[in-house]
Enzyme design. Structure first.
Site, PDB file in Angstrom:
ATOM      1  N   CYS A 185      61.640  12.131  36.041  1.00 46.51           N
ATOM      2  CA  CYS A 185      63.044  12.569  34.892  1.00 46.51           C
ATOM      3  C   CYS A 185      62.412  11.427  33.582  1.00 46.51           C
ATOM      4  O   CYS A 185      62.090  12.027  32.564  1.00 46.51           O
ATOM      5  CB  CYS A 185      64.337  12.802  35.292  1.00 46.51           C
ATOM      6  SG  CYS A 185      65.281  13.264  34.075  1.00 46.51           S
TER       7      CYS A 185
ATOM      8  N   CYS B 122      67.918  15.578  36.772  1.00 51.40           N
ATOM      9  CA  CYS B 122      66.620  15.416  38.037  1.00 51.40           C
ATOM     10  C   CYS B 122      67.147  14.275  38.641  1.00 51.40           C
ATOM     11  O   CYS B 122      67.602  13.748  38.713  1.00 51.40           O
ATOM     12  CB  CYS B 122      65.787  15.406  37.408  1.00 51.40           C
ATOM     13  SG  CYS B 122      64.615  16.182  36.215  1.00 51.40           S
TER      14      CYS B 122
ATOM     15  N   GLY C 279      53.635  18.047  64.116  1.00 52.83           N
ATOM     16  CA  GLY C 279      54.477  18.702  64.364  1.00 52.83           C
ATOM     17  C   GLY C 279      55.465  18.262  65.114  1.00 52.83           C
ATOM     18  O   GLY C 279      56.468  19.030  65.865  1.00 52.83           O
TER      19      GLY C 279
ATOM     20  N   CYS D 207      66.422  15.576  30.552  1.00 53.02           N
ATOM     21  CA  CYS D 207      64.443  15.468  29.670  1.00 53.02           C
ATOM     22  C   CYS D 207      64.111  17.019  30.264  1.00 53.02           C
ATOM     23  O   CYS D 207      63.123  17.653  29.832  1.00 53.02           O
ATOM     24  CB  CYS D 207      63.659  15.484  31.499  1.00 53.02           C
ATOM     25  SG  CYS D 207      63.746  15.946  32.834  1.00 53.02           S
TER      26      CYS D 207
ATOM     27  N   CYS E 159      67.471  21.211  33.557  1.00 54.87           N
ATOM     28  CA  CYS E 159      67.971  18.903  33.565  1.00 54.87           C
ATOM     29  C   CYS E 159      68.278  19.106  32.041  1.00 54.87           C
ATOM     30  O   CYS E 159      67.906  18.737  30.737  1.00 54.87           O
ATOM     31  CB  CYS E 159      66.793  18.198  34.232  1.00 54.87           C
ATOM     32  SG  CYS E 159      67.206  15.947  33.965  1.00 54.87           S
TER      33      CYS E 159
END
Lengths: 291, 368, 189
Positions: free
Chosen positions: A275, A269, A35, A247, A244
């Site tokens: 997808c 997507c 980080g 899909c 979606c």
């Protein structure tokens, strides 16, 4: 002298060896202090700052000839800049490329984490525009560096709390800051906060490269990255409240596509590989046809 | 059925092809040669060399041609090429007092050793379009005067002492001590703030001419005023010498054209420094007069701390602001990147705004 | 310079150092895992893995400390020819190589600054062998727990307590390499 680049013949993965060593050292320090943003002497790449020069340098320092590289922009493999970066590494490193998340060993991304869970042995490289999570609260690097040193993140909490006071919720929808292993507050790059939970406890190595701002940072595998929140306003992910249309996925992040000038729209997507994979398995959405 | 936009690869290829055609323009016109650009667009070439940090007129001319005359794009081409070059050696500091000068003026003394040399300047041209140039005619050329100083002169008169050295002799200007310390390298180490003066000067000399100009101008208008006089401005060529370890001595490997500006700044003294003149310094590759003057003003403004002056909040005094924003390659990259797809972040914002709106409107309705 | 110094570098540096770096990255990112590297043939007493780590990570811009037996003419010549890193005392070093005993006291090494914790030393610790036995490791990079035959625990616990400051370690034995970043918690079980 393999390090000298002759006209027309570039070194493996473009960068000269000394530059790669410098980047590799920065990556290892980033891994050692999760980080924390490690300064590095970012090079001028043959693509503009803002196009992913940080990610490209990190990828170049990590690639081996055996890698299978996937590059996505906005979750998609076929966006122009993803195409351009993929081509760059095909040309300069001779690596094979793939669109399948499961087959890739190195994935360079801009603004998304793939929907398909990553695994050990994979490296996810993020392109980062502004690595400093405190930058828009305090523009001075000299000040923000002190804040990280002293773990003084009050300003960030004040900002989030002001959001709650004004809007009843935290009004940050992407580049949502996380705290890494209880120490450094980190910018996860402009991914939607929908993707934040995938940052934490991920089996893959996650590397972040900011070229213009000359910073590299990292999340080693299984590292804890907690999205900042308050007890009475816990962190929540969000996405368009739809499935979606191609899909039928209910749990993937969606792009909104305007289909006509009568207010018609569809949701698909953002992760094109995810997808396509679902459609190949026979899943269909409102407007989709089985593949 | 909806099919997502595909064909990124083909679109890119087509764009490149179209770009190549546009670059060439009307094929009935003769193509520009690199020597033509180098010789006739010399100041553009200079700017690309200075901001690209690479002294090579032919490559700068090539970059300008390839970039269709977009100088920032040309600087970018040079920078990207420069990064790939190996570092073979570091030169000795160049000696600008031994410069073969084409131009040398002082705004502080009417006459001075070495004299004032106007040189090839636009200063006193009347800015009237010369339609003879359009008719492809040429004004008859007189033989160009030879440069003064350097090798063009006899031994002993080859040096042009700097104006500031005359003031220095009387203790009227702050002394600038020579140093053999290795300066930091902006292109090989990440910028670390606070920066010292060598690092600031490096950033300024490759900084965007427009940015540095505007910063300097702002000091003249009172945002961090430094009361600058152009002590001296000189343009000419200097020898570049490199130590050859095998030989055990330095060898001249060539010469480069430089523009150097030294300002003399009025200074009433501060908490820490006595009243004396102070200095601002500008050094830029090629004939880049505007940039060198601007650089010296900004350099001086950035020195407020070391001279014990107050920070008045002026942008030109603010080292972090100036250094982090003077590079046009960084700036143009980040600026222009916002045209890349941001569907994902925008979608996240869209959902947020929809949610906030619906909640706010529900509250409003409840109140009514 | 002895002739051997000219040998033992990478023969195909860009690709060999890329492969080796990936192993080192995995080792550092997953403390306790033991990886294998090759391609260097440094002079005695350096192991292959230590030689590889030096070739991959050090160059004229990094200051190197040679500890104990590692500070010998053969190694100095090899470093001078293949790497060019200035050889310095422990206090200044970016990298150091030697056995754990030779590196003592490790309190001499740089642990970074509070505002720049990255400015710390990386110790390449030569070991007789590396096995997944010994003190238990937990922390970033480790799903639950891993084990590594560290030379001791007290020093690494003290180093962890300095976080985000501290030095980082690579352990090398033959072709084997393992990593222990300062973030790892070490316990004797």
């Amino acid at each position: 002298m393999t390090e000298i680049i002759e006209a027309g013949a570039y070194n493996f993965a473009y960068l000269d060896e000394q530059t790669k060593r410098m980047i590799r050292r920065a990556i290892l320090k980033g891994i050692a202090v999760p980080g924390y943003q490690v300064p590095f002497a970012s090079r001028e790449m043959p693509m503009p700052y803002g196009w992913g020069t940080g990610g490209v340098q990190v990828t170049a320092a990590c690639l081996v000839p055996e890698d299978r590289l996937k590059v996505i922009d906005q979750g998609a493999d076929d966006t122009t800049n993803a195409v351009s970066i993929r081509r760059f590494f095909q040309r300069t490193a001779g690596v094979s490329v793939t669109e399948a998340t499961t087959e890739a060993t190195v994935i360079q991304t801009r603004h998304r984490i793939p929907e398909t869970p990553l695994t050990e042995g994979q490296i996810l490289v993020y392109q980062v525009p502004i690595p400093e999570p405190l930058r828009f609260l305090e523009p001075r690097e000299t000040e923000t560096r002190k804040m990280h040193e002293l773990e003084e993140y009050g300003l960030m909490h004040v900002k989030l709390y002001e959001d709650i006071a004004r809007h009843g919720q935290i009004a940050t929808s992407y580049a949502y800051p996380v705290k890494v292993e209880g120490r450094y507050v980190m910018d996860p790059s402009p991914i939607p906060k929908f993707d934040n939970p995938k940052l934490s406890g991920n089996p893959a190595i996650q590397l972040f490269g900011a070229g213009r701002e000359q910073r590299i940072y990292a999340l080693p595998p299984w590292t804890e990255a907690v999205s900042l929140d308050f007890d009475d306003h816990p962190f929540e992910t969000s996405k368009a409240p739809h499935d979606c249309d191609l899909c039928g996925a209910r749990d993937s992040y969606l792009d909104e596509v305007i289909t006509d000038d009568q207010g018609g729209r569809m949701f698909v997507c953002s992760d094109t590989d995810f997808c396509a994979g679902r459609r190949a398995k026979g899943h269909t959405g409102r407007l989709g046809e089985a593949a | 059925m909806y099919v997502a936009v595909k064909g990124g690869e083909r679109a890119i290829d087509n764009a490149h092809q179209w770009l190549a055609e546009e670059r060439r323009g009307d094929p009935a016109m003769p193509a520009l040669s690199i020597p033509q650009i180098r010789e006739q667009m010399a100041l553009a070439v200079n700017r690309v060399m200075a901001e690209g940090s690479l002294y090579d007129r032919d490559l700068a001319a090539l970059a300008i041609k390839q970039a269709r005359g977009d100088l920032i794009e040309a600087v970018f081409l040079i920078r990207a090429y420069r990064t790939t070059l190996p570092r073979l050696a570091a030169s000795h500091p160049v000696d600008t007092a031994a410069m073969a000068v084409d131009r040398r003026i002082s705004a502080t003394f009417k006459d001075l050793p070495g004299g004032q040399i106007l040189g090839p300047t636009f200063d006193y041209t009347h800015r009237l379009l010369d339609f003879a140039l359009m008719a492809e005619g040429e004004t008859p050329r007189s033989a160009p005067p030879s440069p003064v100083g350097g090798e063009g002169r006899g031994e002993g008169e080859a040096r042009f002492p700097h104006v500031t050295s005359f003031l220095n002799r009387d203790g009227l200007i702050e002394s600038a001590e020579a140093s053999n310390a290795t300066p930091p390298d902006l292109t090989r180490e990440p910028m670390e703030l606070p920066a010292d003066r060598p690092l600031r000067l490096q950033a300024l000399t490759r900084g965007d001419e427009g940015f540095v100009l505007s910063m300097a101008y702002s000091t003249q208008r009172g945002y961090g005023r430094t009361h600058a006089f152009v002590g001296e401005l000189r343009i000419g060529t200097v020898a570049v010498e490199v130590d050859i370890p095998e030989l055990g001595f330095a060898v001249e490997i060539g010469e480069i054209e430089l523009t150097e500006c030294e300002t003399v700044n009025q200074f009433k003294g501060s908490k820490t420094e006595p009243p004396q003149f102070t200095r601002g310094y500008g050094l830029v590759m090629g004939q880049s007069e505007r940039k060198a003057i601007a650089m010296s003003l900004v350099d001086r403004a950035l020195r407020w701390q070391e001279l014990g002056e107050d920070f008045t909040g002026a942008p030109a005094q603010d080292e972090e602001f100036v250094l982090m924003h003077c590079d046009n390659i960084q700036a143009t990259g980040f600026l222009e990147h916002i045209k890349l797809p941001h569907y994902v972040d925008f979608q996240a914002e869209l959902e947020l705004v929809r949610k906030l709106r619906s909640e706010a409107m529900a509250l409003q309705e409840a109140a009514e | 310079m002895i002739a051997d110094a000219l040998e033992g570098g990478f023969t195909e540096a860009p690709v060999q150092s890329a492969r080796a770096f990936r192993e080192i990255l995995e080792a550092m990112a997953r403390p306790g895992t033991i990886r294998r590297v090759q391609g260097a043939a440094p002079p005695q007493p350096l192991s292959v893995a230590a030689g590889v780590a030096l070739l991959v990570l050090t160059d004229p811009t990094t200051r190197l400390h040679l500890a104990g037996q590692a500070d010998c003419p053969a190694v100095r010549d090899w470093v001078a020819f293949h790497i060019g890193a200035p050889v310095v005392g422990a206090e200044e070093a970016d990298f150091a190589v030697g056995t754990w005993a030779a590196l003592q006291p490790v309190s001499r090494f740089r642990i970074g600054q509070p505002d720049y914790p990255d400015r710390s030393a990386t110790l390449i610790v030569e070991c007789d062998r590396l096995v997944n036995h010994g003190p238990a490791l937990t922390g970033p990079g480790i799903e639950t727990v891993s084990w590594l035959n560290l030379p001791e625990t007290a020093t690494f616990r003290a180093n962890r307590s300095l976080f985000p400051l501290g030095f980082d370690c690579l352990f090398t034995a033959g072709q084997q390499i393992a990593g222990l970043p300062r973030s790892t918690r070490v316990e004797n079980l």
